[in-house]
Design a protein around this motif. Structure first.
Motif, short mmCIF file in Angstrom:
data_model
loop_
_atom_site.label_atom_id
_atom_site.label_comp_id
_atom_site.label_asym_id
_atom_site.label_seq_id
_atom_site.Cartn_x
_atom_site.Cartn_y
_atom_site.Cartn_z
N ARG A 62 -44.41 13.34 61.42
CA ARG A 62 -44.99 14.11 60.30
C ARG A 62 -45.77 13.16 59.40
O ARG A 62 -45.20 12.26 58.80
N THR A 104 -48.31 12.10 56.25
CA THR A 104 -48.74 12.42 54.89
C THR A 104 -49.77 11.39 54.45
O THR A 104 -49.64 10.20 54.77
N THR A 155 -50.75 16.79 52.88
CA THR A 155 -49.43 16.75 53.51
C THR A 155 -49.29 17.93 54.47
O THR A 155 -49.95 18.97 54.30
N ASN A 178 -41.83 20.94 56.00
CA ASN A 178 -41.12 19.67 55.85
C ASN A 178 -40.51 19.27 57.19
O ASN A 178 -40.62 19.97 58.19
N GLU A 206 -41.04 10.39 59.40
CA GLU A 206 -42.08 10.56 58.37
C GLU A 206 -42.95 9.30 58.33
O GLU A 206 -42.45 8.18 58.28
N LYS A 244 -46.25 7.74 56.12
CA LYS A 244 -47.17 7.88 54.98
C LYS A 244 -48.34 6.92 55.18
O LYS A 244 -48.16 5.72 55.33
N PRO A 269 -52.02 16.51 58.66
CA PRO A 269 -52.33 17.56 57.68
C PRO A 269 -53.80 17.97 57.75
O PRO A 269 -54.61 17.31 58.40
N ASP A 282 -52.04 20.66 61.45
CA ASP A 282 -51.05 21.44 60.70
C ASP A 282 -51.29 22.94 60.92
O ASP A 282 -52.40 23.42 60.81
#
Length: 286
Positions: free
Chosen positions: A163, A165, A170, A174, A221, A223, A264, A286
């Motif tokens: 996932r 971000t 984002t 979740n 996750e 980033k 995203p 997404d």
């Protein structure tokens, strides 16, 4: 023509054979000169460009070792190359590598070239096809999963869901929601894993990667310190792959049967999904 003294006749100038030949030769000479000047200008431009790449900064390098060829879902050949830090990226060619016959196998055949230049900033491989000096290396194709040891396409497969971000975007769901949609970890009966299981009559079972300090229910996750609106999808995917190598090691692509990157919305370009034939990494919008 007339004047006050009566008509005046203007005799058309006549040229001798020698004069005509001379004039034609001059016209041909200047045409040839103009053509050669234009050609020399193009050659000079190419030489300058080649010198620019050959002299290249730290953002450019040659292909120091054969790179693994991968055929994308867009039918575009790419190569898995390693930078000075040892991290790999999957980059496209320019101009595009010509279509190959069935002897070239995605995920097995490698390419080497003495003139190809990798531009790490632009994320592209400049391939000098005119030189014709790239070589294809055939390697033994593996028909079994590197993770489970079972034949590809059947058996139990381990999948890692990523996932992503960015600073300004984002993924809508979740981590727990994504895990439920893909693996049914929270009771979703219509998940990706169950669909594959049913469509294969139980022969293909996809399970989430085991939990670790950074993986929960098969989801990790990531980033990225970028603004999505300033980047294209390929760039985001490439940065995500490097981030995964920092988390799990440089051979992360061999640790899981499937690595599914969820990006995203908000990038310069858009897509639904894409991947590579005989390779573990794929990406989804997404």
């Amino acid at each position: 023509m007339f004047n006050k003294d009566g008509p005046t006749f203007i005799r058309k100038r006549e040229y001798s054979i020698n004069q005509k030949i001379y004039l034609l030769s001059r016209i041909c000479f200047f045409s040839f000169y103009a053509c050669m000047t234009a050609t020399q200008s193009k050659l000079t431009e190419v030489k300058i460009r080649r010198f620019f790449f050959a002299a290249a900064s730290s953002n450019q390098s040659t292909i120091s070792e054969p790179c693994l060829l991968l055929l994308s879902s867009e039918k575009e050949w790419r190569c898995m190359v390693f930078n000075d830090e040892g991290y790999f990226k999957v980059l496209p060619f320019t101009p595009s590598l010509p279509p190959q016959d069935n002897t070239i196998i995605s995920g097995s055949t490698k390419l080497s070239s003495s003139s190809a230049i990798i531009d790490w900033n632009d994320g592209i491989i400049y391939l000098n096809q005119d030189a014709g000096d790239y070589i294809l290396h055939d390697e033994q194709r593996k028909s079994r999963s590197k993770i489970s040891g079972e034949k590809k396409g059947i058996g139990k497969k381990v999948a890692l869901l990523v996932r992503v971000t960015t600073n300004d975007a984002t993924v809508t769901r979740n981590g727990n929601e994504l895990s439920d949609k893909w693996f049914g970890t929270s009771g979703d009966q219509m998940n990706m894993s169950s669909r594959f299981n049913e469509c294969s009559y139980g022969k293909l079972r996809i399970q989430p990667a085991p939990d670790t300090s950074v993986i929960s229910n098969g989801v990790v996750e990531v980033k990225l310190n970028i603004n999505a609106f300033e980047k294209i999808i390929d760039r985001a995917e490439s940065l995500t792959v490097v981030a995964l190598q920092k988390l799990f090691g440089q051979n992360v692509y061999n640790k899981y049967d499937h690595i599914m990157i969820v990006l995203p919305l908000g990038f310069k370009d858009s897509f639904f999904a894409h991947g590579y034939l005989n390779f573990s990494i794929s990406a989804y919008s997404d």
